[in-house]
Design a protein around this motif. Structure first.
Motif, short mmCIF file in Angstrom:
data_model
loop_
_atom_site.label_atom_id
_atom_site.label_comp_id
_atom_site.label_asym_id
_atom_site.label_seq_id
_atom_site.Cartn_x
_atom_site.Cartn_y
_atom_site.Cartn_z
N SER A 217 0.82 -1.21 0.00
CA SER A 217 0.00 0.00 0.00
C SER A 217 0.86 1.26 0.00
N PHE A 218 0.19 2.39 -0.19
CA PHE A 218 0.87 3.68 -0.15
C PHE A 218 1.43 3.94 1.26
N ALA A 219 0.75 3.38 2.28
CA ALA A 219 1.26 3.53 3.66
C ALA A 219 2.63 2.85 3.80
N ASP A 220 2.78 1.70 3.12
CA ASP A 220 4.08 1.01 3.16
C ASP A 220 5.16 1.89 2.54
N LEU A 221 4.80 2.51 1.42
CA LEU A 221 5.75 3.40 0.74
C LEU A 221 6.17 4.52 1.67
N LYS A 222 5.17 5.14 2.29
CA LYS A 222 5.46 6.31 3.13
C LYS A 222 6.34 5.92 4.32
N GLN A 223 6.04 4.81 4.94
CA GLN A 223 6.81 4.38 6.11
C GLN A 223 8.25 4.02 5.72
N THR A 224 8.38 3.37 4.57
CA THR A 224 9.73 3.00 4.09
C THR A 224 10.56 4.27 3.86
N LEU A 225 9.94 5.26 3.22
CA LEU A 225 10.68 6.49 2.92
C LEU A 225 10.98 7.30 4.18
N LEU A 226 10.09 7.25 5.16
CA LEU A 226 10.34 7.96 6.42
C LEU A 226 11.53 7.33 7.14
N TYR A 227 11.54 5.99 7.20
CA TYR A 227 12.66 5.28 7.83
C TYR A 227 13.96 5.63 7.12
N PHE A 228 13.93 5.55 5.80
CA PHE A 228 15.12 5.85 5.00
C PHE A 228 15.64 7.27 5.29
N SER A 229 14.73 8.23 5.27
CA SER A 229 15.13 9.64 5.44
C SER A 229 15.74 9.89 6.81
N ARG A 230 15.18 9.27 7.82
CA ARG A 230 15.71 9.48 9.17
C ARG A 230 17.06 8.82 9.35
N GLU A 231 17.25 7.65 8.71
CA GLU A 231 18.56 6.99 8.78
C GLU A 231 19.63 7.83 8.08
N LEU A 232 19.24 8.42 6.93
CA LEU A 232 20.23 9.14 6.13
C LEU A 232 20.50 10.55 6.65
N PHE A 233 19.43 11.26 7.05
CA PHE A 233 19.60 12.68 7.41
C PHE A 233 19.50 12.96 8.90
N GLY A 234 19.17 11.94 9.70
CA GLY A 234 19.06 12.17 11.15
C GLY A 234 17.65 11.91 11.66
N GLU A 235 17.56 11.55 12.96
CA GLU A 235 16.30 11.04 13.49
C GLU A 235 15.20 12.09 13.61
N ASN A 236 15.57 13.37 13.55
CA ASN A 236 14.53 14.39 13.66
C ASN A 236 13.96 14.80 12.31
N THR A 237 14.40 14.11 11.25
CA THR A 237 13.97 14.48 9.89
C THR A 237 12.47 14.18 9.70
N GLU A 238 11.77 15.13 9.08
CA GLU A 238 10.37 14.90 8.71
C GLU A 238 10.30 14.79 7.19
N ILE A 239 9.26 14.11 6.69
CA ILE A 239 9.08 14.05 5.23
C ILE A 239 7.72 14.62 4.85
N ARG A 240 7.64 14.99 3.58
CA ARG A 240 6.37 15.54 3.08
C ARG A 240 6.21 15.04 1.65
N LEU A 241 5.01 14.53 1.33
CA LEU A 241 4.76 14.03 -0.03
C LEU A 241 3.85 15.00 -0.76
N ARG A 242 4.29 15.41 -1.94
CA ARG A 242 3.47 16.33 -2.76
C ARG A 242 3.01 15.58 -3.99
N PRO A 243 1.71 15.68 -4.36
CA PRO A 243 1.21 14.98 -5.55
C PRO A 243 2.00 15.40 -6.79
#
Ligand code: DAH
Length: 339
Positions: A217-243
């Motif tokens: 699902s799209f939720a899986d995508l979002k969670q995967t990308l959030l995990y990735f972003s925090r590992e790469l840029f630091g644990e306080n990183t937030e993500i935002r998806l734009r259509p």
């Protein structure tokens, strides 16, 4: 005279010395300006004309032998001295400067490792591709602008041969060969017909990701990308998806991460928005699954793709993409010790 020379020669050949000082004494005795050999040259004046040739030659031979002998004795003491302490064999070696990993390789490895922790494997595809894998299988319509000569490097002889413009082509190749579950990333080099500037290059690198299984699902995508972003840029990183829109995903999105430089407050890197765009993503279009031989009624999937140069520039504050390709050691050495 010849007898005298012969006698001196025998004497010199038999010379030996037990100290360096003795060698010096011998040198003075035989070959210094007032030495025995030099005196022969003075006596040479008195040699009768018909003997001059033979005596002259003999004196020269003697002189060379004397020089060689004295040098030989001298060297034997110098070598002995070095063996005894002139060379310290326990001294540490001169350190040899090792090469460093290229910053793009450092960041690629880091990204690969993060996804490996989520169970993603790595696959690669060819840089010289065909229209099918770069465009058609990915649902690009025939008139899509990416197919234009302005954007893509084609081979003149054969319009079906081109340099891949994105690593999404590897998605198509993997899906054609494997049935789900598929969970893999595809790092590689891509090519676009672009003018080279501080922000764009005609050769760069991407990492593509693909996850296909039942009930993805799209939720899986979002969670995967959030995990990735925090590992790469630091644990306080937030993500935002734009259509957004890509031919091969539906729905599609672009993902921003909160600016790691100002922490989201706004700075010149994020152009005072607090956000940095780093990748495109979406749910794999059912058409793409079907075109690649995967049953879109049974399976769903997500995909994403990011540019390694851009992420490396953001991570290290590099202002000009051309640094990556110039191999200036002053630039590369700044990454010494980073793996
Ligand atoms: N191929 C896209 C590009 O080169 C990036 C991309 C966007 C890859 C969305 C994807 C995706 O897999 O779902 O700009």
């Amino acid at each position: 005279m010849l007898d005298k020379i012969k006698q001196l020669q025998d004497e010199i050949e038999a010379l030996g010395a037990s100290t360096k000082e003795e060698v010096e004494e011998l040198r003075i005795k035989y070959i210094s300006k007032k030495g025995l050999v030099s005196q022969l040259f003075a006596d040479f004046k008195n040699v009768p004309g018909e003997q001059k040739k033979a005596v002259g030659q003999a004196i020269n031979v003697l002189k060379n032998k004397a020089l060689d002998k004295i040098n030989e004795l001298k060297e034997s003491f110098e070598n002995a001295e070095q063996g005894a302490g002139g060379t310290d064999l326990s001294r540490p070696g001169e350190p040899m400067r090792l090469g460093t990993r290229h910053p793009l390789a450092i960041v690629r490895n880091e990204i690969v490792e993060i996804f490996a922790r989520l169970g993603f494997t790595v696959a690669e595809g060819p840089e010289i591709e065909d229209d099918w894998h770069v465009f058609s299988a990915l649902n690009f319509p025939p008139e899509h602008p990416a197919r234009d000569m302005q954007d893509t490097f084609f081979i003149q002889r054969d319009p079906d041969v081109l340099l891949r413009t994105h690593t999404s082509s590897v998605q198509a190749r993997v899906m054609e060969k494997t049935q789900p579950p598929i969970r893999a990333i595809f790092p590689g080099r891509v090519f676009r017909n672009e003018a080279i500037s501080a922000r764009a290059h005609c050769i760069f690198h991407q990492i593509e990701g693909l996850y296909v299984d039942e009930n993805v699902s799209f939720a899986d995508l979002k969670q995967t990308l959030l995990y990735f972003s925090r590992e790469l840029f630091g644990e306080n990183t937030e993500i935002r998806l734009r259509p957004s829109y890509f031919p091969f995903t539906e729905p599609s999105a672009e993902m921003d991460v909160s600016c790691s430089i100002c922490g989201g407050k706004g700075c010149n890197v994020c152009k005072y928005t607090g956000w940095l765009e780093i990748l495109g993503c979406g749910m794999v279009d059912p058409n793409v699954l079907d075109l690649c031989g995967i049953d879109s009624k049974k399976y769903t999937g997500f995909a994403f793709g990011m540019g390694i140069e851009r992420i490396t520039m953001l991570k290290y504050g590099i202002k000009d993409i051309r640094h990556f390709f110039e191999n200036d050691v002053r630039f590369l050495r700044q990454f010494e010790g980073t793996y």
